[in-house]
Design an enzyme around this catalytic site. Structure first.
Site, PDB file in Angstrom:
ATOM      1  N   CYS A 220     -53.971 -23.434 -26.163  1.00 51.60           N
ATOM      2  CA  CYS A 220     -55.183 -23.458 -25.347  1.00 51.60           C
ATOM      3  C   CYS A 220     -54.923 -22.747 -24.014  1.00 51.60           C
ATOM      4  O   CYS A 220     -53.815 -22.299 -23.730  1.00 51.60           O
ATOM      5  CB  CYS A 220     -55.622 -24.896 -25.101  1.00 51.60           C
ATOM      6  SG  CYS A 220     -55.835 -25.864 -26.614  1.00 51.60           S
ATOM      7  N   MET A 221     -55.960 -22.659 -23.185  1.00 54.72           N
ATOM      8  CA  MET A 221     -55.812 -21.974 -21.908  1.00 54.72           C
ATOM      9  C   MET A 221     -54.733 -22.616 -21.048  1.00 54.72           C
ATOM     10  O   MET A 221     -53.927 -21.922 -20.409  1.00 54.72           O
ATOM     11  CB  MET A 221     -57.140 -21.962 -21.152  1.00 54.72           C
ATOM     12  CG  MET A 221     -57.094 -21.202 -19.834  1.00 54.72           C
ATOM     13  SD  MET A 221     -58.674 -21.213 -18.957  1.00 54.72           S
ATOM     14  CE  MET A 221     -59.689 -20.206 -20.028  1.00 54.72           C
ATOM     15  N   ASP A 222     -54.698 -23.969 -21.029  1.00 53.60           N
ATOM     16  CA  ASP A 222     -53.836 -24.674 -20.095  1.00 53.60           C
ATOM     17  C   ASP A 222     -52.804 -25.580 -20.757  1.00 53.60           C
ATOM     18  O   ASP A 222     -52.025 -26.222 -20.058  1.00 53.60           O
ATOM     19  CB  ASP A 222     -54.682 -25.543 -19.152  1.00 53.60           C
ATOM     20  CG  ASP A 222     -55.798 -24.746 -18.497  1.00 53.60           C
ATOM     21  OD1 ASP A 222     -55.489 -23.730 -17.865  1.00 53.60           O
ATOM     22  OD2 ASP A 222     -56.971 -25.138 -18.651  1.00 53.60           O
TER      23      ASP A 222
ATOM     24  N   LYS B  30     -40.308  -2.618 -11.987  1.00 57.23           N
ATOM     25  CA  LYS B  30     -41.761  -2.534 -12.106  1.00 57.23           C
ATOM     26  C   LYS B  30     -42.311  -3.787 -12.783  1.00 57.23           C
ATOM     27  O   LYS B  30     -41.559  -4.604 -13.320  1.00 57.23           O
ATOM     28  CB  LYS B  30     -42.155  -1.289 -12.904  1.00 57.23           C
ATOM     29  CG  LYS B  30     -41.707  -1.286 -14.354  1.00 57.23           C
ATOM     30  CD  LYS B  30     -42.197  -0.040 -15.071  1.00 57.23           C
ATOM     31  CE  LYS B  30     -41.758  -0.057 -16.537  1.00 57.23           C
ATOM     32  NZ  LYS B  30     -42.330   1.061 -17.302  1.00 57.23           N
TER      33      LYS B  30
ATOM     34  N   ARG C  69     -47.384  11.384 -23.005  1.00 51.00           N
ATOM     35  CA  ARG C  69     -47.988  10.501 -22.015  1.00 51.00           C
ATOM     36  C   ARG C  69     -47.979  11.305 -20.722  1.00 51.00           C
ATOM     37  O   ARG C  69     -48.623  12.345 -20.653  1.00 51.00           O
ATOM     38  CB  ARG C  69     -47.196   9.178 -21.953  1.00 51.00           C
ATOM     39  CG  ARG C  69     -47.993   8.008 -21.436  1.00 51.00           C
ATOM     40  CD  ARG C  69     -47.249   6.702 -21.581  1.00 51.00           C
ATOM     41  NE  ARG C  69     -45.967   6.693 -20.899  1.00 51.00           N
ATOM     42  CZ  ARG C  69     -45.160   5.632 -20.813  1.00 51.00           C
ATOM     43  NH1 ARG C  69     -45.507   4.501 -21.392  1.00 51.00           N
ATOM     44  NH2 ARG C  69     -44.020   5.689 -20.167  1.00 51.00           N
TER      45      ARG C  69
ATOM     46  N   ARG D 219     -31.667   4.369 -16.402  1.00 52.21           N
ATOM     47  CA  ARG D 219     -32.744   3.522 -15.872  1.00 52.21           C
ATOM     48  C   ARG D 219     -32.830   2.203 -16.642  1.00 52.21           C
ATOM     49  O   ARG D 219     -33.781   1.979 -17.402  1.00 52.21           O
ATOM     50  CB  ARG D 219     -34.085   4.256 -15.975  1.00 52.21           C
ATOM     51  CG  ARG D 219     -34.134   5.621 -15.318  1.00 52.21           C
ATOM     52  CD  ARG D 219     -35.568   6.174 -15.307  1.00 52.21           C
ATOM     53  NE  ARG D 219     -36.162   6.274 -16.615  1.00 52.21           N
ATOM     54  CZ  ARG D 219     -36.189   7.381 -17.349  1.00 52.21           C
ATOM     55  NH1 ARG D 219     -35.639   8.495 -16.901  1.00 52.21           N
ATOM     56  NH2 ARG D 219     -36.776   7.383 -18.530  1.00 52.21           N
TER      57      ARG D 219
ATOM     58  N   HIS E 140     -38.658  10.669 -20.718  1.00 51.34           N
ATOM     59  CA  HIS E 140     -38.676   9.296 -21.230  1.00 51.34           C
ATOM     60  C   HIS E 140     -38.733   9.337 -22.751  1.00 51.34           C
ATOM     61  O   HIS E 140     -39.523  10.096 -23.332  1.00 51.34           O
ATOM     62  CB  HIS E 140     -39.885   8.544 -20.679  1.00 51.34           C
ATOM     63  CG  HIS E 140     -39.862   7.068 -20.955  1.00 51.34           C
ATOM     64  ND1 HIS E 140     -38.797   6.260 -20.632  1.00 51.34           N
ATOM     65  CD2 HIS E 140     -40.778   6.247 -21.526  1.00 51.34           C
ATOM     66  CE1 HIS E 140     -39.049   5.017 -20.984  1.00 51.34           C
ATOM     67  NE2 HIS E 140     -40.249   4.984 -21.535  1.00 51.34           N
TER      68      HIS E 140
ATOM     69  N   TYR F  45     -58.565 -26.390 -30.883  1.00 50.94           N
ATOM     70  CA  TYR F  45     -59.763 -25.612 -31.168  1.00 50.94           C
ATOM     71  C   TYR F  45     -59.749 -25.091 -32.598  1.00 50.94           C
ATOM     72  O   TYR F  45     -58.718 -24.644 -33.109  1.00 50.94           O
ATOM     73  CB  TYR F  45     -59.864 -24.432 -30.211  1.00 50.94           C
ATOM     74  CG  TYR F  45     -60.198 -24.821 -28.791  1.00 50.94           C
ATOM     75  CD1 TYR F  45     -61.429 -25.379 -28.467  1.00 50.94           C
ATOM     76  CD2 TYR F  45     -59.286 -24.620 -27.768  1.00 50.94           C
ATOM     77  CE1 TYR F  45     -61.733 -25.733 -27.163  1.00 50.94           C
ATOM     78  CE2 TYR F  45     -59.570 -24.965 -26.457  1.00 50.94           C
ATOM     79  CZ  TYR F  45     -60.808 -25.527 -26.160  1.00 50.94           C
ATOM     80  OH  TYR F  45     -61.104 -25.867 -24.869  1.00 50.94           O
TER      81      TYR F  45
END
Length: 374
Positions: free
Chosen positions: A314-316, A41, A139, A224, A168, A267
């Site tokens: 940072c983002m990139d 998954k 759950r 599992r 689980h 930043y």
């Protein structure tokens, strides 16, 4: 390849890990070897569901597990032929994919039971399913203490066939928690209740990776493994299994520059140079799945030495301190993996920023190219 930040996934390592698990189970319980349900998954924990599933299938995995119908349909589209178990809730899903893609559903609520039964009638099929019991995680799952009232209607469904029963564990990776043993006791009682109302499952399963390592009593008829398949032992547990981490994360230095004392980087100005400092810029950031908390805590490997992450993620891109090193644009950067005599692994990164290894691998971004080996 244009962008230098890539994940290398060793399919040979995943095959080897699967064999190590199956051989361990056979060695420890040769009279009743548990079935292995290989968990793929969440894009195979970030490793790439289709190539990983095909690799596992090639070494004998005959039952894979995914989170939802869409993940299962994608595996079928990729040519996977093994049985595919869907873990997730189905009461509000479009169920056509169960039948079109030959998926095995989990039924974990009365609402899902009604919906799947109605869909099976519409398709004029008899569908095998796994029944999930909630033994205390609160759950998904039928409550363990109400089965004699909640199950008869499901078991009487004319188009549904009970194949397996599972639960689980909430605290399998916490050796100090008494809840693990309590859930095991509840599951054993629940299995007796299932039988008392006429349920005859072919097999039972409960173990995730941590439970597999901790207690053979909860192996039942199937296990599992998820994280173990990818070569990572759930912390704080240890294992002697010969596992190989399957994913490494690499980039390259794109710029090197000097900072004078008192200058800031990133930043918010969180890093202030207190001496003449050399920094290297690496084109990987939080859009690639790297956590903001690596700044000031984590490191990368460049030329076999650790370079601390400074400033902000940072983002990139991120910046690392390479003061005193001869570092140049184009030099390899290892974010996860080995370089010369040092290694940065998923468990270390997770501990450094206060999270879990599952999150580290699952959040590796989609724009990072996966390069498959083995």
């Amino acid at each position: 390849m244009i962008r230098p930040t890539v994940a290398r996934v060793d399919l040979g390592a995943i095959k080897s890990n699967f064999r190590a698990i199956t051989e361990y189970l056979a060695r420890e319980r040769p009279d009743n070897v548990p079935r292995v349900i290989a968990v793929v998954k969440a894009n195979a924990y970030g490793h790439g569901a289709a190539p990983v599933a095909r690799a596992l299938e090639s070494v004998g995995a005959d039952l894979l597990a995914c989170a939802d119908i869409e993940e299962g349909a994608a595996l079928r589209a990729a040519g996977v032929d093994a049985e595919i178990l869907v873990f997730g809730a189905l009461s509000v899903s479009d169920l056509d994919g169960l039948f079109d893609c030959r998926l095995t559903p989990t039924i974990s609520t009365p609402g899902a039971a009604s919906a799947v039964q109605a869909a099976a009638v519409r398709y004029k099929q008899r569908l095998r399913y796994h029944l999930k019991i909630d033994t205390g995680m609160n759950r998904l799952g039928f409550r363990h203490d109400n089965l004699r009232r909640s199950l008869p209607a499901l078991l009487a469904s004319s188009n549904l066939e009970l194949a397996a029963v599972y639960t689980h564990f909430a605290t399998a990776d916490d050796p100090e928690s008494p809840h693990f043993a309590e859930q095991r006791t509840r599951f054993d009682r629940a299995l007796a209740d299932v039988a008392a109302v006429g349920g005859r499952p072919a097999y039972r399963h409960a173990c995730n990776s941590a439970a597999l390592l901790r207690d053979s009593r909860v192996w039942y008829d199937g296990v599992r493994p998820g994280l173990l398949l990818y070569g990572v032992v759930p912390p704080p547990l240890a294992s002697t299994l010969p596992l190989v981490p399957a994913m490494t994360l690499h980039s390259r230095v794109v710029a090197v520059k000097g900072m004078r004392p008192g200058e800031i980087s990133g930043y918010g100005g969180r890093f202030v140079a207190d001496r003449p400092t050399t920094i290297a810029i690496v084109p990987a950031g939080y859009a690639d799945g790297l956590d903001l908390r690596l700044a000031g805590r984590g490191s990368v490997l460049i030329r076999g030495r650790r370079a601390p992450v400074v400033g902000s993620v940072c983002m990139d891109m991120l910046t690392v301190d390479v003061t005193g090193q001869d570092v140049f644009p184009g030099d390899e950067v290892v974010i996860l993996g080995s370089q010369r005599d040092d290694r940065l692994d998923v468990r270390e990164m997770a501990a450094t920023i206060g999270t879990i290894p599952w999150e580290i691998v699952c959040r590796i971004g989609a724009r990072i190219e996966r390069i498959y080996e083995g």
